[in-house]
Design an enzyme around this catalytic site. Sequence first.
Site, PDB file in Angstrom:
ATOM      1  N   LYS A 127       0.778  -1.136   0.040  1.00 40.70           N
ATOM      2  CA  LYS A 127       0.028  -0.115   0.103  1.00 40.70           C
ATOM      3  C   LYS A 127       0.953   1.315   0.059  1.00 40.70           C
ATOM      4  O   LYS A 127       0.687   2.079  -0.820  1.00 40.70           O
ATOM      5  CB  LYS A 127      -0.823   0.180   1.308  1.00 40.70           C
ATOM      6  CG  LYS A 127      -1.900  -1.127   1.373  1.00 40.70           C
ATOM      7  CD  LYS A 127      -2.707  -0.985   2.679  1.00 40.70           C
ATOM      8  CE  LYS A 127      -1.929  -1.166   3.911  1.00 40.70           C
ATOM      9  NZ  LYS A 127      -1.263  -2.339   4.230  1.00 40.70           N
TER      10      LYS A 127
ATOM     11  N   ARG B  12      12.003  -5.490   4.756  1.00 39.03           N
ATOM     12  CA  ARG B  12      11.665  -4.212   4.257  1.00 39.03           C
ATOM     13  C   ARG B  12      12.575  -3.399   5.309  1.00 39.03           C
ATOM     14  O   ARG B  12      13.048  -3.724   6.473  1.00 39.03           O
ATOM     15  CB  ARG B  12      10.462  -3.740   4.867  1.00 39.03           C
ATOM     16  CG  ARG B  12      10.039  -2.385   4.914  1.00 39.03           C
ATOM     17  CD  ARG B  12       8.813  -2.201   4.753  1.00 39.03           C
ATOM     18  NE  ARG B  12       7.972  -2.417   6.199  1.00 39.03           N
ATOM     19  CZ  ARG B  12       6.375  -2.258   6.290  1.00 39.03           C
ATOM     20  NH1 ARG B  12       5.835  -1.854   5.351  1.00 39.03           N
ATOM     21  NH2 ARG B  12       6.069  -2.879   7.373  1.00 39.03           N
TER      22      ARG B  12
ATOM     23  N   ARG C  98      11.633  -1.471  10.722  1.00 41.99           N
ATOM     24  CA  ARG C  98      10.629  -1.172  11.614  1.00 41.99           C
ATOM     25  C   ARG C  98      10.311  -2.031  12.862  1.00 41.99           C
ATOM     26  O   ARG C  98      10.348  -3.188  12.725  1.00 41.99           O
ATOM     27  CB  ARG C  98       9.227  -0.983  10.974  1.00 41.99           C
ATOM     28  CG  ARG C  98       8.853   0.411  10.489  1.00 41.99           C
ATOM     29  CD  ARG C  98       7.795   0.180   9.413  1.00 41.99           C
ATOM     30  NE  ARG C  98       6.306  -0.523   9.857  1.00 41.99           N
ATOM     31  CZ  ARG C  98       5.529  -0.055   9.416  1.00 41.99           C
ATOM     32  NH1 ARG C  98       5.223   0.491   7.993  1.00 41.99           N
ATOM     33  NH2 ARG C  98       4.327  -1.013   9.805  1.00 41.99           N
TER      34      ARG C  98
ATOM     35  N   ARG D  37      -9.298   1.467   9.062  1.00 44.38           N
ATOM     36  CA  ARG D  37      -8.799  -0.030   9.467  1.00 44.38           C
ATOM     37  C   ARG D  37      -9.841  -0.744  10.245  1.00 44.38           C
ATOM     38  O   ARG D  37      -9.724  -1.885  10.604  1.00 44.38           O
ATOM     39  CB  ARG D  37      -7.386   0.037  10.577  1.00 44.38           C
ATOM     40  CG  ARG D  37      -6.177   0.679   9.738  1.00 44.38           C
ATOM     41  CD  ARG D  37      -5.607  -0.806   9.337  1.00 44.38           C
ATOM     42  NE  ARG D  37      -4.404  -0.873   9.877  1.00 44.38           N
ATOM     43  CZ  ARG D  37      -3.370  -0.515   9.592  1.00 44.38           C
ATOM     44  NH1 ARG D  37      -3.346   0.443   8.666  1.00 44.38           N
ATOM     45  NH2 ARG D  37      -1.914  -0.800  10.019  1.00 44.38           N
TER      46      ARG D  37
ATOM     47  N   ARG E 287      -0.172  -8.901  13.403  1.00 48.43           N
ATOM     48  CA  ARG E 287      -0.717  -7.816  12.471  1.00 48.43           C
ATOM     49  C   ARG E 287      -1.570  -8.482  11.587  1.00 48.43           C
ATOM     50  O   ARG E 287      -2.593  -8.087  11.120  1.00 48.43           O
ATOM     51  CB  ARG E 287       0.213  -7.017  11.904  1.00 48.43           C
ATOM     52  CG  ARG E 287       0.812  -6.077  13.073  1.00 48.43           C
ATOM     53  CD  ARG E 287       2.338  -5.420  12.320  1.00 48.43           C
ATOM     54  NE  ARG E 287       2.342  -4.638  11.279  1.00 48.43           N
ATOM     55  CZ  ARG E 287       3.435  -4.590  10.355  1.00 48.43           C
ATOM     56  NH1 ARG E 287       4.450  -5.255  10.748  1.00 48.43           N
ATOM     57  NH2 ARG E 287       3.094  -4.026   9.403  1.00 48.43           N
TER      58      ARG E 287
HETATM   59  P1  AP5 Z   1       4.958  -1.488   1.867  1.00 48.33           P
HETATM   60  O1  AP5 Z   1       4.504  -0.695   0.815  1.00 48.33           O
HETATM   61  O2  AP5 Z   1       5.693  -1.103   3.071  1.00 48.33           O
HETATM   62  O3  AP5 Z   1       3.556  -2.419   2.332  1.00 48.33           O
HETATM   63  P2  AP5 Z   1       2.460  -1.625   3.242  1.00 48.33           P
HETATM   64  O4  AP5 Z   1       1.143  -2.346   2.647  1.00 48.33           O
HETATM   65  O5  AP5 Z   1       2.327  -0.450   3.359  1.00 48.33           O
HETATM   66  O6  AP5 Z   1       2.667  -2.597   4.434  1.00 48.33           O
HETATM   67  P3  AP5 Z   1       2.571  -1.769   6.058  1.00 48.33           P
HETATM   68  O7  AP5 Z   1       3.229  -2.761   7.098  1.00 48.33           O
HETATM   69  O8  AP5 Z   1       3.284  -0.320   6.263  1.00 48.33           O
HETATM   70  O9  AP5 Z   1       1.060  -1.749   6.402  1.00 48.33           O
HETATM   71  P4  AP5 Z   1       0.611  -1.910   7.779  1.00 48.33           P
HETATM   72  O10 AP5 Z   1      -0.713  -1.466   7.551  1.00 48.33           O
HETATM   73  O11 AP5 Z   1       0.867  -2.858   8.753  1.00 48.33           O
HETATM   74  O12 AP5 Z   1       1.361  -0.778   8.661  1.00 48.33           O
HETATM   75  P5  AP5 Z   1       1.050   0.753   9.042  1.00 48.33           P
HETATM   76  O13 AP5 Z   1       2.319   1.703   8.934  1.00 48.33           O
HETATM   77  O14 AP5 Z   1      -0.298   1.371   8.072  1.00 48.33           O
HETATM   78  O15 AP5 Z   1       5.788  -2.888   1.332  1.00 48.33           O
HETATM   79  C1  AP5 Z   1       6.323  -3.601   2.058  1.00 48.33           C
HETATM   80  C2  AP5 Z   1       7.504  -4.287   1.744  1.00 48.33           C
HETATM   81  O16 AP5 Z   1       7.481  -4.835   0.642  1.00 48.33           O
HETATM   82  C3  AP5 Z   1       8.559  -3.046   1.443  1.00 48.33           C
HETATM   83  O17 AP5 Z   1      10.085  -3.717   1.854  1.00 48.33           O
HETATM   84  C4  AP5 Z   1       8.436  -3.077  -0.108  1.00 48.33           C
HETATM   85  O18 AP5 Z   1       9.715  -2.499  -0.707  1.00 48.33           O
HETATM   86  C5  AP5 Z   1       8.081  -4.382  -0.732  1.00 48.33           C
HETATM   87  N1  AP5 Z   1       7.288  -4.446  -1.870  1.00 48.33           N
HETATM   88  C6  AP5 Z   1       6.048  -3.881  -2.176  1.00 48.33           C
HETATM   89  N2  AP5 Z   1       5.822  -3.954  -3.141  1.00 48.33           N
HETATM   90  C7  AP5 Z   1       6.296  -5.068  -3.526  1.00 48.33           C
HETATM   91  C8  AP5 Z   1       6.294  -5.866  -4.945  1.00 48.33           C
HETATM   92  N3  AP5 Z   1       5.049  -5.689  -5.712  1.00 48.33           N
HETATM   93  N4  AP5 Z   1       7.213  -6.834  -4.976  1.00 48.33           N
HETATM   94  C9  AP5 Z   1       8.194  -7.301  -4.035  1.00 48.33           C
HETATM   95  N5  AP5 Z   1       8.344  -6.448  -2.876  1.00 48.33           N
HETATM   96  C10 AP5 Z   1       7.182  -5.362  -2.651  1.00 48.33           C
HETATM   97  O19 AP5 Z   1       0.518   0.671  10.256  1.00 48.33           O
HETATM   98  C11 AP5 Z   1       1.518   0.434  11.549  1.00 48.33           C
HETATM   99  C12 AP5 Z   1       0.729   0.512  12.919  1.00 48.33           C
HETATM  100  O20 AP5 Z   1       0.280   1.826  13.113  1.00 48.33           O
HETATM  101  C13 AP5 Z   1      -0.601  -0.535  13.005  1.00 48.33           C
HETATM  102  O21 AP5 Z   1       0.130  -1.670  13.188  1.00 48.33           O
HETATM  103  C14 AP5 Z   1      -1.263   0.380  14.206  1.00 48.33           C
HETATM  104  O22 AP5 Z   1      -0.747   0.072  15.394  1.00 48.33           O
HETATM  105  C15 AP5 Z   1      -1.060   1.802  13.753  1.00 48.33           C
HETATM  106  N6  AP5 Z   1      -2.000   2.228  12.521  1.00 48.33           N
HETATM  107  C16 AP5 Z   1      -1.779   2.797  11.517  1.00 48.33           C
HETATM  108  N7  AP5 Z   1      -2.926   3.079  10.774  1.00 48.33           N
HETATM  109  C17 AP5 Z   1      -3.941   2.917  11.839  1.00 48.33           C
HETATM  110  C18 AP5 Z   1      -5.437   2.994  11.770  1.00 48.33           C
HETATM  111  N8  AP5 Z   1      -6.009   3.682  10.954  1.00 48.33           N
HETATM  112  N9  AP5 Z   1      -5.943   2.474  12.849  1.00 48.33           N
HETATM  113  C19 AP5 Z   1      -5.565   2.213  13.972  1.00 48.33           C
HETATM  114  N10 AP5 Z   1      -4.136   1.825  14.262  1.00 48.33           N
HETATM  115  C20 AP5 Z   1      -3.185   2.283  13.142  1.00 48.33           C
HETATM  116 MG    MG Z   2       2.856   1.073   4.987  1.00 48.73          MG
END
Ligand code: AP5
Ligand code: MG
Length: 223
Positions: A20, A134, A167, A95, A178
């Site tokens: 994402k 990552r 991270r 979420r 997660r």
């Molecule tokens: P990446 O693009 O980083 O993936 P992502 O979908 O953004 O995954 P996240 O881990 O960031 O999602 P998340 O939802 O758990 O975390 P968030 O920060 O939102 O890609 C991942 C890896 O794959 C990278 O290394 C990339 O280079 C590689 N990659 C990408 N595409 C690829 C491809 N096609 N092929 C190969 N490799 C690829 O949330 C973190 C925390 O914050 C949550 O756990 C929670 O505690 C809190 N939080 C955030 N938002 C909320 C909310 N709305 N409500 C409550 N808590 C929240």
């Molecule tokens: Mg992300």
Amino acid sequence: MDNWINTLRLVFLGPPGVGKGTQALMLAEGYSLMKISTGDILREAVSRETPLGLQAKAFMESGRLVPDGVIIGVIRERLSSPDCPSGYVLDGFPRTLGQAEALSKMLEAQGTPLHRAISFEAPEEELIRRLTGRRSCPRCQRIYHLYFHPPQQKDQCDVCGEALIQREDDREETVRKRLRIYETETAPLLKFYGEQKILSKIDGRGSIEEVFKRLLQVLKDRF
Ligand code: AP5
Ligand code: MG
Ligand code: ZN
């Protein structure tokens, strides 16, 4: 030019690690759409030790969701600010059903409903491969991968030169937690947006560029 893209209001859904943030950044940079990532906002708050960061820290490190009340407040502030652009992509929000309902109400009141919710999908073993390799830039939030998207210089951000970090929540045990929370709390949003007829699903397998092509195709087919 595809200027119309920068007026779209999009939500990106999908499990942790599906890409994402990577896709949102490409869309934001290529089509001048604003990327609003709650994960990035929270991580920055944690590193600055702001009141929001202090509230969120323990939840994030253990892989749990930050409570709805806190996160809805953050988004409300962003979307109601006078300099909020007409087009944006919400990455990582909503979420939970509570967040999705609050967002709908907020946008309805402003007369600016969402155009589309886009759900990226990939099998669990691929998500784990992506997350455990990552690396991220703590300064500009750029996203890398040890094998799939390495930086030009080892462990160093291509854009700002900062040392890359892993991270806290990308350890395998926290990753699995997660993924479980995604299934119980966030996956129900597919039904929510499906019923509103604004859901598109995208195959998140394959290279970053392949997925981006699919994303652009979905947007072009729809608008
Ligand atoms: P990446 O693009 O980083 O993936 P992502 O979908 O953004 O995954 P996240 O881990 O960031 O999602 P998340 O939802 O758990 O975390 P968030 O920060 O939102 O890609 C991942 C890896 O794959 C990278 O290394 C990339 O280079 C590689 N990659 C990408 N595409 C690829 C491809 N096609 N092929 C190969 N490799 C690829 O949330 C973190 C925390 O914050 C949550 O756990 C929670 O505690 C809190 N939080 C955030 N938002 C909320 C909310 N709305 N409500 C409550 N808590 C929240
Ligand atoms: Mg992300
Ligand atoms: Zn950087």
